[in-house]
Design a protein around this motif. Sequence first.
Motif, mmCIF file in Angstrom:
data_model
loop_
_atom_site.group_PDB
_atom_site.id
_atom_site.type_symbol
_atom_site.label_atom_id
_atom_site.label_comp_id
_atom_site.label_asym_id
_atom_site.label_seq_id
_atom_site.Cartn_x
_atom_site.Cartn_y
_atom_site.Cartn_z
ATOM 1 N N ARG A 4 37.500 30.731 3.858
ATOM 2 C CA ARG A 4 36.884 29.417 3.209
ATOM 3 C C ARG A 4 35.860 29.595 2.492
ATOM 4 N NH1 ARG A 4 36.433 24.572 7.614
ATOM 5 N NH2 ARG A 4 36.136 23.669 5.413
ATOM 6 N N LYS A 5 35.908 29.322 1.104
ATOM 7 C CA LYS A 5 34.642 29.655 0.086
ATOM 8 C C LYS A 5 33.908 28.352 -0.327
ATOM 9 C CE LYS A 5 36.532 33.935 -1.628
ATOM 10 N NZ LYS A 5 36.928 34.566 -3.036
ATOM 11 N N PRO A 6 32.719 28.493 -0.437
ATOM 12 C CA PRO A 6 31.960 29.548 -0.376
ATOM 13 C C PRO A 6 31.363 30.232 0.836
ATOM 14 C CG PRO A 6 30.360 27.666 -1.347
ATOM 15 C CD PRO A 6 32.170 27.154 -0.837
ATOM 16 N N VAL A 7 31.625 29.343 2.006
ATOM 17 C CA VAL A 7 31.015 30.028 3.349
ATOM 18 C C VAL A 7 32.325 29.949 4.216
ATOM 19 C CG1 VAL A 7 29.325 29.455 5.198
ATOM 20 C CG2 VAL A 7 28.762 29.050 2.800
ATOM 21 N N CYS A 8 32.766 30.815 4.775
ATOM 22 C CA CYS A 8 33.797 30.951 5.969
ATOM 23 C C CYS A 8 33.392 29.946 7.150
ATOM 24 C CB CYS A 8 34.164 32.194 6.178
ATOM 25 S SG CYS A 8 33.195 33.182 7.080
ATOM 26 N N SER A 9 34.522 29.662 8.074
ATOM 27 C CA SER A 9 33.952 29.127 9.246
ATOM 28 C C SER A 9 33.224 29.971 10.098
ATOM 29 C CB SER A 9 35.211 28.543 9.781
ATOM 30 O OG SER A 9 36.043 27.845 8.981
ATOM 31 N N ALA A 10 33.506 31.321 10.078
ATOM 32 C CA ALA A 10 32.962 32.297 11.128
ATOM 33 C C ALA A 10 31.246 32.441 10.791
ATOM 34 C CB ALA A 10 33.464 33.517 11.004
ATOM 35 N N CYS A 11 30.978 32.333 9.593
ATOM 36 C CA CYS A 11 29.708 32.497 8.932
ATOM 37 C C CYS A 11 28.989 31.080 9.252
ATOM 38 C CB CYS A 11 29.567 33.005 7.451
ATOM 39 S SG CYS A 11 30.031 34.551 7.398
ATOM 40 N N VAL A 12 29.446 29.826 9.055
ATOM 41 C CA VAL A 12 28.752 28.877 9.353
ATOM 42 C C VAL A 12 28.553 28.779 10.954
ATOM 43 C CG1 VAL A 12 29.192 26.277 9.631
ATOM 44 C CG2 VAL A 12 29.927 27.547 7.486
ATOM 45 N N ARG A 13 29.553 29.085 11.633
ATOM 46 C CA ARG A 13 29.443 28.895 13.322
ATOM 47 C C ARG A 13 28.378 30.032 13.775
ATOM 48 N NH1 ARG A 13 34.254 30.266 14.363
ATOM 49 N NH2 ARG A 13 33.710 32.384 14.785
ATOM 50 N N ARG A 14 27.970 31.177 12.706
ATOM 51 C CA ARG A 14 26.922 32.218 13.376
ATOM 52 C C ARG A 14 25.794 32.141 12.541
ATOM 53 N NH1 ARG A 14 28.423 37.179 12.425
ATOM 54 N NH2 ARG A 14 27.332 37.967 14.242
ATOM 55 N N ASN A 15 25.903 31.225 11.697
ATOM 56 C CA ASN A 15 24.490 30.857 10.800
ATOM 57 C C ASN A 15 24.171 32.196 9.989
ATOM 58 O OD1 ASN A 15 22.198 29.632 9.803
ATOM 59 N ND2 ASN A 15 21.081 29.944 11.270
ATOM 60 N N ARG A 16 25.270 32.566 9.392
ATOM 61 C CA ARG A 16 25.012 34.056 8.602
ATOM 62 C C ARG A 16 25.147 33.709 7.043
ATOM 63 N NH1 ARG A 16 22.662 37.901 11.739
ATOM 64 N NH2 ARG A 16 24.181 38.480 13.435
ATOM 65 N N THR A 17 24.684 34.558 6.358
ATOM 66 C CA THR A 17 24.640 34.454 5.055
ATOM 67 C C THR A 17 26.134 34.907 4.552
ATOM 68 O OG1 THR A 17 22.555 35.006 4.397
ATOM 69 C CG2 THR A 17 24.180 35.386 2.573
ATOM 70 N N CYS A 18 26.928 34.064 4.027
ATOM 71 C CA CYS A 18 28.530 34.528 3.833
ATOM 72 C C CYS A 18 28.629 35.275 2.392
ATOM 73 C CB CYS A 18 29.575 33.456 3.633
ATOM 74 S SG CYS A 18 31.014 33.819 3.919
ATOM 75 N N VAL A 19 28.963 36.714 2.382
ATOM 76 C CA VAL A 19 28.882 37.280 1.200
ATOM 77 C C VAL A 19 30.377 37.899 0.855
ATOM 78 C CG1 VAL A 19 28.056 39.574 0.237
ATOM 79 C CG2 VAL A 19 26.585 38.154 1.649
ATOM 80 N N TRP A 20 30.779 37.755 -0.508
ATOM 81 C CA TRP A 20 32.015 38.103 -0.801
ATOM 82 C C TRP A 20 31.988 39.279 -1.979
ATOM 83 C CZ3 TRP A 20 35.797 35.390 1.497
ATOM 84 C CH2 TRP A 20 35.473 34.292 2.024
ATOM 85 N N LEU A 21 33.073 39.837 -1.901
ATOM 86 C CA LEU A 21 33.213 40.802 -3.022
ATOM 87 C C LEU A 21 34.012 40.268 -4.187
ATOM 88 C CD1 LEU A 21 33.980 44.523 -1.269
ATOM 89 C CD2 LEU A 21 32.004 43.727 -2.765
ATOM 90 N N THR A 22 33.643 40.447 -5.215
ATOM 91 C CA THR A 22 34.452 39.825 -6.303
ATOM 92 C C THR A 22 35.323 40.629 -6.427
ATOM 93 O OG1 THR A 22 33.072 40.850 -8.140
ATOM 94 C CG2 THR A 22 32.219 38.540 -7.209
ATOM 95 N N THR A 23 36.660 40.199 -7.374
ATOM 96 C CA THR A 23 37.794 41.113 -7.863
ATOM 97 C C THR A 23 37.222 42.019 -8.692
ATOM 98 O OG1 THR A 23 38.943 39.014 -7.647
ATOM 99 C CG2 THR A 23 39.824 40.882 -8.921
ATOM 100 N N SER A 24 36.459 41.977 -9.691
ATOM 101 C CA SER A 24 35.872 42.904 -10.418
ATOM 102 C C SER A 24 35.137 44.185 -9.738
ATOM 103 C CB SER A 24 34.736 42.344 -11.469
ATOM 104 O OG SER A 24 33.763 41.800 -10.866
ATOM 105 N N ALA A 25 34.498 43.774 -8.464
ATOM 106 C CA ALA A 25 34.124 44.850 -7.699
ATOM 107 C C ALA A 25 34.904 45.776 -7.180
ATOM 108 C CB ALA A 25 33.217 44.258 -6.550
ATOM 109 N N HIS A 26 36.055 45.532 -6.995
ATOM 110 C CA HIS A 26 37.040 46.381 -6.505
ATOM 111 C C HIS A 26 37.539 47.430 -7.847
ATOM 112 C CE1 HIS A 26 37.348 44.565 -2.613
ATOM 113 N NE2 HIS A 26 37.201 43.472 -3.314
ATOM 114 N N ALA A 27 37.276 46.934 -9.064
ATOM 115 C CA ALA A 27 37.985 47.872 -9.892
ATOM 116 C C ALA A 27 36.823 48.745 -10.726
ATOM 117 C CB ALA A 27 38.116 46.939 -11.003
ATOM 118 N N VAL A 28 35.593 48.919 -9.879
ATOM 119 C CA VAL A 28 34.604 49.858 -10.178
ATOM 120 C C VAL A 28 35.044 51.250 -9.802
ATOM 121 C CG1 VAL A 28 32.169 50.338 -10.211
ATOM 122 C CG2 VAL A 28 33.003 48.022 -10.295
ATOM 123 N N GLY A 29 34.785 52.252 -10.743
ATOM 124 C CA GLY A 29 35.081 53.661 -10.249
ATOM 125 C C GLY A 29 36.364 54.092 -10.347
ATOM 126 N N SER A 30 36.642 55.393 -10.335
ATOM 127 C CA SER A 30 37.906 56.134 -10.716
ATOM 128 C C SER A 30 38.890 55.870 -9.579
ATOM 129 C CB SER A 30 37.761 57.588 -10.929
ATOM 130 O OG SER A 30 37.206 58.182 -9.783
#
Length: 428
Positions: free
Chosen positions: A35-61
């Motif tokens: 669930r974006k921008p904050v998943c249920s687990a991060c809401v429950r644990r009071n954590r900062t919800c951090v996501w990797l964008t699609t472009s981040a997976h395309a970096v590097g050989s």
Amino acid sequence: MPENDASRQGRRRAHRKTKTGCLDCRQRRVKCDERKPVCSACVRRNRTCVWLTTSAHAVGSDSNRPASRTQSPSSRTPEQSSQAYSFPTPASSSINCLDAFPILPQPSGDQSFRFDLGDLALLHHWTFAACESICHASGEIEIWRRLFPEVGFQYSFVARALLSLAALHLAHETQDAVLQAQYVNRAISHHNYGLTEFRNIVTRLNKENSEALFIWSILNVVYVFGMLNLGAPGSSAKNKDQILGTGWIPMLHGVTAIVHPAYEHLVGGRLSTFLRLRNWDELDLDNPSNDADLELQRIKEAWEDSADKGVYDEALQILRRCRRFMDQFKDMSESELAQMGYNQTWSGPLIFIHVGPEAYFKLLSQRQPPALILFAHFGAMVYGLRKHWFIGDLGKNIVEAVDELLGSYWRPYLSWPLRFVHGNEHIA
């Protein structure tokens, strides 16, 4: 041959693995509901919800290969890391800023402070933008830009205060409501954790930590005003209480309580410029300085027969001195302004809160009409500083809140503040 119950129970149910969950869920190897921008687990644990964008997976050989299970966030390339962070969004779309001030998050797990990429971005914004938006005195800006972060690296609650203000400044700057809510959420989070640490240390005040505690108190003043300025004034009694100082006046008085035991140490140290009022005692109050000063003196009629006349007279003289203190900077040269140091312009109204008689603020909390009339004139002074992002319309809101409470009977004593905040008069 049909499977027996034992073999069916012993076999682990197959499920499709996903690499699109948030980083916290992936690191803990638990299923993320995504669930974006904050998943249920991060809401429950009071954590900062951090996501990797699609472009981040395309970096590097090796971008087309599955990521290693043992890869940690610290092992990602800088390019991957720079795209990985997104600010959290509040769980609720309704943020009552002052309500958030005393409410502290419940610690869960290790709450030791470690910078993430978002925090580094906020520190950068503090260094090159936010600090300059608060302090306009060229001779003092390096205290905000260099000394405050230096102390912050020793005391995490100071670092959190800096990051909180940087996020709050960004919230004021953006026109995007969603982005503003994200920055406000970040500011509240840093402030609440910093407040928890501050409260733990302030009970052990000594020479070594007095500088950090004083810096946090200064930054907290800007934070509280900035949060109040973000909220809509409305017409509810709760908002009127906030505007008329129910929360922030005691907080400012708390700064004095922190400074007093360590005053001699602080006034001889690196923060002495915040404690010296220069020519405060030399200001001439015998002759009215302008029309605003004349209007201030006329309101004495409002409490002529009051049993608290002496308290109101003393408060009036201090308010006049604050205005005279502010007015003098208009005619000073650059060299004279440099000698005056930090205590310029927007410090003037705050001086009234710090040195005004305690009995007056008690009468103000009781909503006594003469006390409110004086506070409306204080609000007009604050309105003169509306160009500062953390002040904004606070002064106008004070004047209008007093006028609404007192009604038409007392309005003649409010005529000048009302004219000023509604654009019909300028301070001479």
